[in-house]
Design an enzyme around this catalytic site. Structure first.
Site: not given
Ligand code: GLA
Length: 381
Positions: A135, A209, A347
């Site tokens: 991210h 998110h 997402e």
């Molecule tokens: C995304 C990632 C997960 C986790 C979440 C937040 O969905 O793929 O592995 O990091 O964000 O915790």
């Protein structure tokens, strides 16, 4: 999944009212964006919270991370609840938020070892998830203060969020100038338009998110929510959740959501991919691929409240994360503890690790081109 809001318009149409008249009737719950001080960062920077409402949807957004702090929608009896996990205070977001409600970038999801090569030059990114970059790195766009302005345009209300990431920020090349627009339409849809330009070749993958629980944040597990995803293939991962590069068929696996099934239906199967993710934390390769206009890709429904969420996007991928890392250590907006499976994320994105996967759709953005993607969230009950 007929929505009560649509029924109002249908009823108005049946009564011989014009669409404009029906729109006026619905406009009574429209509220132009208003701003209040939400808190201050350690260095004194002010963080604001914007509140807006349209078509039955009420949204609260922070200038910090473009975070959706609260998103309220009605159930089948017209009762509103906040269906997005979050915190009551800025301090909690800054201290330890697992990206609750945030805008994600410069690159949503993981880049293996935080490394990639572009035009023959190797880049090392900020690594923040084992040996990988997740991210956008240690201080991604979810931890930046965005410039926010409210707007009213025809029947819509919304927010325009701007942030410019410096050349080299978190290891990424290119000054990235972004404009993200959150629009609430008169039907209560929440539309997100992302736009970005760069002054040097770079990679970009922006997403949102939000952690959804259509029964209301803090109300318990989402394993009984019914989910449909229009994808026949997904991208399997290794133990570090980096795609292997394969596009695997969902048929005959727990990853088959082509017909609606509950989130929890197969989540405890002894499947190697589920072990890696501690549940579902995977990217679906949407059957429609990249499209010029947002097309429907997923539908979520909570049988208890009747609330529904439908997602349409221009993007080729969807990360479905079943809240596996929520472990009972965080207290949410409404004062309840969040535990594993208490929400799920959907997402819309390009595929994880694309900069290292030549067979995946490209995430490269070059000077002179504009990155544009759109995702629309439609609600009903
Ligand atoms: C995304 C990632 C997960 C986790 C979440 C937040 O969905 O793929 O592995 O990091 O964000 O915790």
């Amino acid at each position: 999944m007929e929505t009560s809001r649509r029924s109002v318009i249908t009823a108005a149409a049946a009564a011989g009212l014009s669409a404009a008249t029906a729109g006026t009737a619905r406009a009574t719950d429209r509220r132009a964006p208003v701003r209040e001080l939400f808190g201050r960062l350690a260095d004194g920077t002010k963080v604001h919270r914007w509140s807006l409402e349209n078509g039955g949807t009420r949204l609260k957004v922070l200038s910090y991370g473009g975070i959706v702090q609260s998103l309220e929608i009605p159930d089948r009896h017209g009762r509103h609840r906040n269906v997005s996990l979050g915190f009551a205070t800025l301090e909690e977001y800054v201290a330890a938020s697992p990206y609750f409600g945030a805008l994600i970038g410069r690159y949503g999801n993981r880049i293996g070892k935080g490394r990639f090569t572009l035009d023959g030059k190797a880049y090392q990114l900020s690594v923040n998830d084992g040996e990988n970059s997740l991210h956008g790195g240690a201080r991604g766009f979810d931890k930046r203060v965005w410039d926010v302005e409210g707007f009213t345009a025809g029947p819509d209300v919304g927010l325009v969020l701007h942030y410019t990431a410096a050349d080299g920020e978190m290891g990424y090349p290119g000054t990235l100038r972004m404009k993200v627009t959150y629009t609430l339409t008169r039907r209560g849809d929440w539309r997100v338009d992302y736009a970005a330009t760069t002054d040097r070749a770079t990679v970009v993958n922006l997403t949102s998110h939000v952690y959804w629980n259509l029964a209301g944040e803090g109300s318990g597990s989402v394993y009984d929510h019914e989910l449909r995803i229009a994808a026949s293939r997904y991208t399997p991962v290794d133990a570090g959740l980096i795609p292997t590069g394969e596009l695997a068929a969902v048929a005959g696996t727990p990853f088959d959501f082509r017909r609606a099934k509950t989130v929890g239906a197969d989540i405890r199967e002894a499947n190697q991919q589920l072990l890696y993710g501690k549940g579902i934390d995977h990217n679906w390769a949407l059957d429609k691929g990249i499209t010029a206009r947002p097309e429907p890709v997923a539908a979520l429904r909570d049988p208890s409240s009747g609330r529904t969420l439908r997602i349409a996007t221009t993007e080729p991928g969807l990360q479905f994360y079943s809240g596996n890392f929520l472990d009972g250590t965080l207290v949410g907006t409404g004062g309840h503890i969040y535990r594993q499976g208490d929400a799920l994320c959907l997402e819309t994105q390009h595929f994880p690790d694309s900069p290292n996967q030549p067979s995946f759709p490209s995430t490269v953005l070059r000077p002179g081109a504009t990155y544009r993607t759109t995702t629309v969230h439609s609600f009903g009950a």
